[in-house]
Design an enzyme around this catalytic site. Structure first.
Site, PDB file in Angstrom:
ATOM      1  N   ASP A   1       1.002  -1.450   0.172  1.00 52.10           N
ATOM      2  CA  ASP A   1       0.131   0.115   0.126  1.00 52.10           C
ATOM      3  C   ASP A   1       0.982   1.332  -0.326  1.00 52.10           C
ATOM      4  O   ASP A   1       2.307   1.081  -0.235  1.00 52.10           O
ATOM      5  CB  ASP A   1      -0.845   0.064   1.687  1.00 52.10           C
TER       6      ASP A   1
ATOM      7  N   GLU B   1       2.825   5.134  -3.596  1.00 55.19           N
ATOM      8  CA  GLU B   1       3.204   5.869  -5.439  1.00 55.19           C
ATOM      9  C   GLU B   1       4.031   7.129  -4.766  1.00 55.19           C
ATOM     10  O   GLU B   1       4.458   7.511  -6.254  1.00 55.19           O
ATOM     11  CB  GLU B   1       1.802   7.189  -4.614  1.00 55.19           C
TER      12      GLU B   1
ATOM     13  N   ASP C   1      -9.087   3.567  -2.363  1.00 57.20           N
ATOM     14  CA  ASP C   1     -10.413   4.280  -1.427  1.00 57.20           C
ATOM     15  C   ASP C   1     -11.316   4.853  -2.080  1.00 57.20           C
ATOM     16  O   ASP C   1     -11.270   5.899  -1.954  1.00 57.20           O
ATOM     17  CB  ASP C   1      -9.261   5.137  -0.296  1.00 57.20           C
TER      18      ASP C   1
HETATM   19  O1  MIG Z   1      -4.100   6.103   4.699  1.00 53.06           O
HETATM   20  O2  MIG Z   1      -3.591   0.753   5.726  1.00 53.06           O
HETATM   21  O3  MIG Z   1      -6.071   2.059   0.451  1.00 53.06           O
HETATM   22  O4  MIG Z   1      -7.054   0.236   1.666  1.00 53.06           O
HETATM   23  O5  MIG Z   1      -6.681   0.006   4.698  1.00 53.06           O
HETATM   24  C1  MIG Z   1      -4.776   4.673   4.689  1.00 53.06           C
HETATM   25  C2  MIG Z   1      -4.950   1.253   5.391  1.00 53.06           C
HETATM   26  C3  MIG Z   1      -3.722   3.710   4.027  1.00 53.06           C
HETATM   27  C4  MIG Z   1      -4.614   2.418   2.323  1.00 53.06           C
HETATM   28  C5  MIG Z   1      -5.514   1.951   1.526  1.00 53.06           C
HETATM   29  C6  MIG Z   1      -6.313   1.107   2.371  1.00 53.06           C
HETATM   30  C7  MIG Z   1      -5.746   0.608   3.471  1.00 53.06           C
HETATM   31  C8  MIG Z   1      -5.160   1.664   4.390  1.00 53.06           C
HETATM   32  N1  MIG Z   1      -4.270   2.832   3.874  1.00 53.06           N
END
Ligand code: MIG
Length: 805
Positions: A426, A429, A504
């Protein structure tokens, strides 16, 4: 004041300006030659245009002022194998390059390019053509190509944008961004996939801009300049460009959308087949913790007999958000828990983020620092930014040593702590909290596989390279298994390493539609293994919305329910009040049983249908992984000459035989379904529908409208609670005849591991035909895998419903 100068023009060097810009555009041809397997044309102002041939349907086109081409190094294209099968000739006005399928004509007067197919149909033609602007202070500011845009041309692809299917009239940029609660008009999303497919009256071409800098695309925009000067003709243009690097793009020709998509996917790399369990249903939450909660969720699936293959652990399993650690209070015995889940048929997938807590004594930080594997700024200092654990540093995944180190961390962690079945990357980016630009500043430096550069060039591939390191880590740690990685950010070619999800989203009916469009768009952008957060990530769905979303999710290769709203607070770097408020809004549970009995039953039915259709999906995935054929194709792309198809952008083909018309409206009692040419059958009842016709069908909350193309056969397995729960003892074939015949295919193998690469698979082509009132099924088999069933049941759709034959 800026000075804009022409290339090769020397302004008075004693004058000073705020900035000096040079604008390069090709003028007349000065010379041309065939060199190193390429056609090379040079303009009088010394701009070089190079056309290389990858295969008869793929050209690579690049430009360089003064002939300074960049090294042919790209993260997107794994193997650079050129073809020699082309010819070049000079005519009075042009230089022509010809392959068996394409002809590229370079006009002598201005080096503009026209590309035709082998029947002389013009597929694409330069409008303004190539330009490059650079400046003394910034270097290259923009490389760009503008093409003519015939008024009927439509544009598809470009990754994950949530807008309408056809992008005509719209402008976009590609710069991976953490786009929490995005909307249909959000420009920058999590991925950068600079590839589009154009279609003009049934003729297709594709363009992939192989440039990792921030890129800009605009489709079918009115060409102001031309418009003002000459009143006619009305010209529109389509352009693509990037804020740095070289203009290098690939051109794809082909008869159908599938040809273009498959060619692009093969060029940027086919993924390995996912393990079969990964195509089952997944349950996720931010976050399931502590351990007892995880077990409870798992047990509820089994108690209610709702099939599920995987449970996901979001960041709260970690000790203070430190990657490769467990919070031992919440998860005192993680290895035992994972084993327990395994016994019940659940795979465990956990999250690993790129942000590494800056903390002496935390072994991952110490190792990375000692080996100098973290990103640094141009002044030599570490790139520090706030993410979940507070101040973090970030591995430079563009450095092969960092990737190797990162990959090795999985082996170590699996040995010392707990092996898991898949990894979720996650925030890659990369996302940075607290600052408006949400990511690294431009001056962060990267190794770029030994081609050092700053963040502008790496940003868009950072996530994909992290996924690559993770994928390689799983390969090393569990060489006998097919790796399963989910990544949020990606670039063209990232499909080789990881599945992606759309990020999200919001629990709303609009977002149900966005999820549909985004997954269609990702599929035609080479990314079939995709899905959305079923039920919505932000906010709370009602039972109906969740059920409709599950009914759509059946057709997304990644079928995962995920939501926020149950996380430990205390992240050092987040605006806690805002987070807690949002979490409260999303607090209620979103598992399939969370909305009362009626919806639980409906949710179960939807998930069960997915499991029945697994062999069909697996077969489609095999076509994707070996030939690049998308699992999902919007009907407008499959039937480009059907004038009505474009109006029904929610509808798509799933595999080659089924048409899906998802219900995306609350309280729907009817649905308008456009069936393209041919005959179609209601998948469930076997009722025949005429194509080239709009049908108003009745729907109830349990209705999942699927239509089978006449002449096809769809394989089904019995419902299992998870892949591998029990041996398949029956294969069902649903046949939908056309002129008393039907055909279908099925791919099977052991569902994991790599023996299929050595022939341990079974590809069966079924054909069924009727003669003297008697149906006969013939099978043509390839491969030596032995499926466990001995029995095949054939259901033939007839006017009266299905008949067992
Ligand atoms: O700032 O890990 O898109 O699926 O549950 C949020 C927590 C960070 C973003 C992801 C989301 C995930 C969440 N993450």
């Amino acid at each position: 004041m800026n000075l804009i100068k022409k290339p090769n023009e020397t302004p008075n060097p004693s004058h000073r300006y705020d900035e000096v810009l040079t604008l390069w555009k090709t003028d007349a041809l000065a010379s041309w030659k065939n060199e190193n397997n390429a056609l090379l044309c040079v303009s009088e102002n010394n701009i070089f245009l190079k056309i290389q041939v990858f295969s008869a349907d793929i050209l690579r086109i690049s430009y360089a002022p003064n002939g300074h081409f960049e090294k042919e190094f790209t993260h997107a294209v794994p193997s650079f194998a050129l073809s020699t099968e082309f010819s070049t000739i000079e005519t009075q006005d042009s230089i022509e390059l010809k392959t068996a399928l394409l002809k590229a004509t370079v006009q002598k007067s201005d080096l503009k390019l026209k590309i035709e197919n082998n029947q002389g149909i013009v597929l694409s033609e330069d409008c303004e053509g190539y330009s490059l602007s650079d400046s003394v202070l910034q270097g290259v500011c923009e490389v760009k190509v503008s093409k003519k845009s015939p008024l009927k041309e439509r544009y598809f692809g470009l990754g994950d944008k949530a807008c309408t299917s056809d992008m005509r009239g719209l402008k976009f940029s590609n710069w991976c961004e953490d786009a929490f609660a995005f909307w249909s008009n959000t420009d920058k999303l999590y991925r950068a996939i600079p590839f589009y497919i154009a279609e003009n009256q049934g003729f297709f071409h594709g363009i992939f801009l192989d440039n990792t800098h921030r890129s800009h695309f605009e489709f079918g925009i009115k060409n102001k300049k031309v418009h003002k000067k000459e009143k006619t003709p009305k010209e529109h243009h389509t352009s693509f460009g990037a804020e740095g690097g070289e203009m290098c793009y690939y051109f794809f020709g082909g008869a159908t959308a599938t040809d273009i998509i498959a060619a692009y996917t093969r060029l940027t790399g086919l993924p390995e087949l996912p393990p079969l369990w990964a195509l089952g249903y997944h349950q996720c939450r931010w976050s399931y913790y502590p351990e007892s909660r995880v077990q409870q969720v798992a047990d509820t699936f089994r108690k209610l007999s709702i099939p599920c293959d995987a449970i996901w652990l979001d960041i709260d399993y970690m000790d203070g958000y430190r990657c490769f650690t467990w919070d031992k209070k919440r998860f005192p015995q993680p290895a035992k828990m994972v084993k327990n889940l395994e016994k019940k048929g659940f795979k465990t997938i956990f999250m690993i983020d790129p942000g590494i807590k800056l903390e002496n004594g935390y072994s991952i930080y110490d190792q990375g620092k000692e080996q100098n594997l973290f990103c640094r700024r141009s002044d030599g200092s570490l790139m520090k930014g706030a993410v979940w654990p507070g101040d973090c540093v970030f591995p430079d995944f563009s450095n092969p040593k960092a990737r190797q180190w990162w990959a090795g961390l999985y082996t170590t962690f699996f040995k010392q702590e707990t092996p898991v079945h898949g990894v979720w990357n996650d925030m890659n980016e990369p996302a940075v909290f607290e600052i408006n630009n949400k990511t690294f500043p431009d001056n962060v430096l990267h190794d770029n596989d030994g081609n050092p550069c700053d963040h502008r060039r790496i940003h868009n591939v950072y996530g994909m390279l992290m996924a690559r390191a993770t994928y390689e880590g799983l390969q090393q740690a569990q060489p006998e298994k097919r790796p399963f990685v989910l990544s949020r950010a990606s670039f063209s070619g990232g499909q080789r390493y990881a599945a992606i999800w759309t990020g999200d989203n919001i629990a709303s009916w609009e977002h149900l539609h966005f999820a549909n469009i985004q997954c269609q768009r990702l599929s035609v952008s080479g990314y079939s293994f995709c899905g959305s957060d079923i039920g919505g990530f932000v906010n709370i769905p009602d039972g109906e919305l969740l059920v409709r979303w599950l009914q759509l999710g059946i057709f997304h290769p990644l079928m995962r329910n995920h939501t926020m709203g149950d996380h430990a607070d205390g992240s050092a770097a987040v605006d806690e009040d805002a987070m807690i408020k949002l979490a409260a809004q999303s607090k209620s549970n979103q598992e399939p049983w969370s909305f009362g009995e009626k919806y639980t039953t409906l949710a179960k039915e939807a998930i069960e249908l997915r499991y029945k259709l697994l062999p069909y999906l697996y077969t489609a995935m095999q076509g994707y992984c070996t030939q690049g054929i998308p699992v999902i194709t919007p009907i407008v792309m499959a039937y480009p000459n059907d004038p009505k198809a474009a109006k029904h952008e929610s509808q798509f083909l799933w595999g080659d035989s089924l048409l899906v018309a998802p219900v995306e409206r609350k309280n729907a009692t009817s649905l308008n379904v456009w069936l393209p040419e041919g005959d179609w059958y209601d998948y469930h009842s076997g009722k025949l529908f005429k194509g080239n016709k709009l049908h108003k069908i009745k729907v109830q909350i349990g209705t999942i409208p699927i239509f089978a193309k006449a002449g096809t056969i769809i394989p089904e397995y019995p419902i299992r609670q998870y892949v591998g729960e029990k041996e398949i003892d029956l294969l069902t074939l649903r046949a939908f005849p056309l002129d008393s015949k039907a055909q279908g295919s099925l791919y099977e193998d052991s569902g994991n591991g790599f023996s299929h690469q050595k022939g341990n698979f079974l590809k069966t082509n079924f054909s069924l035909h009727i003669e003297n009132e008697k149906w006969t099924l013939s099978q043509e088999k390839q491969g030596d895998f032995k499926p466990s069933y001995n029995e095949i049941e054939v259901l033939v759709a007839e006017l009266t419903g299905f008949r067992l034959v």
